[in-house]
Design a protein around this motif. Structure first.
Motif, PDB file in Angstrom:
ATOM      1  N   LEU A  21       0.817  -1.211   0.000  1.00  0.00           N
ATOM      2  CA  LEU A  21       0.000   0.000   0.000  1.00  0.00           C
ATOM      3  C   LEU A  21       0.853   1.264   0.000  1.00  0.00           C
ATOM      4  O   LEU A  21       0.368   2.333  -0.355  1.00  0.00           O
ATOM      5  N   TYR A  22       2.111   1.138   0.378  1.00  0.00           N
ATOM      6  CA  TYR A  22       3.008   2.292   0.383  1.00  0.00           C
ATOM      7  C   TYR A  22       3.423   2.692  -1.033  1.00  0.00           C
ATOM      8  O   TYR A  22       3.716   3.855  -1.289  1.00  0.00           O
ATOM      9  N   VAL A  23       3.494   1.725  -1.915  1.00  0.00           N
ATOM     10  CA  VAL A  23       4.040   1.952  -3.254  1.00  0.00           C
ATOM     11  C   VAL A  23       3.309   3.078  -3.995  1.00  0.00           C
ATOM     12  O   VAL A  23       3.962   4.005  -4.486  1.00  0.00           O
ATOM     13  N   PRO A  24       1.976   3.045  -4.103  1.00  0.00           N
ATOM     14  CA  PRO A  24       1.331   4.143  -4.842  1.00  0.00           C
ATOM     15  C   PRO A  24       1.522   5.507  -4.175  1.00  0.00           C
ATOM     16  O   PRO A  24       1.634   6.527  -4.868  1.00  0.00           O
ATOM     17  N   LEU A  25       1.563   5.517  -2.852  1.00  0.00           N
ATOM     18  CA  LEU A  25       1.755   6.797  -2.160  1.00  0.00           C
ATOM     19  C   LEU A  25       3.152   7.362  -2.398  1.00  0.00           C
ATOM     20  O   LEU A  25       3.325   8.557  -2.635  1.00  0.00           O
TER      21      LEU A  25
END
Length: 82
Positions: A46-50
């Motif tokens: 979930l960190y990747v797109p942010l």
């Protein structure tokens, strides 16, 4: 002649024994550890797109909340399958 007693006999309240409480905790702990472990494993995705597009000031609280939730998941799932 004797008169009947007017006292009402109270039924003893059932208090869960220590064994029942321990069993309940163990039954609840297993799924909690399972969910915590797999949430901790999958949350970095979930960190990747942010982080890919950079954090805007509006997204910073979301990122910090996600990090805190990840720490909680790590603590909950720490002893899974040990």
């Amino acid at each position: 002649m004797s008169t009947p007693s007017t006292l009402v006999e109270e039924q003893p309240t059932k208090v869960p024994s220590a064994d029942a409480v321990a069993l309940g905790r163990r039954l609840l702990a297993v799924p909690l550890r399972f969910v915590g472990f797999w949430a901790a494993v999958s949350m970095p995705f979930l960190y990747v797109p942010l982080l890919f597009e950079g954090l805007t000031p509006a997204e910073t609280p979301i990122f910090v909340g996600l990090l805190l939730l990840h720490v909680v998941a790590l603590l909950a799932g720490h002893e899974y399958k040990q």
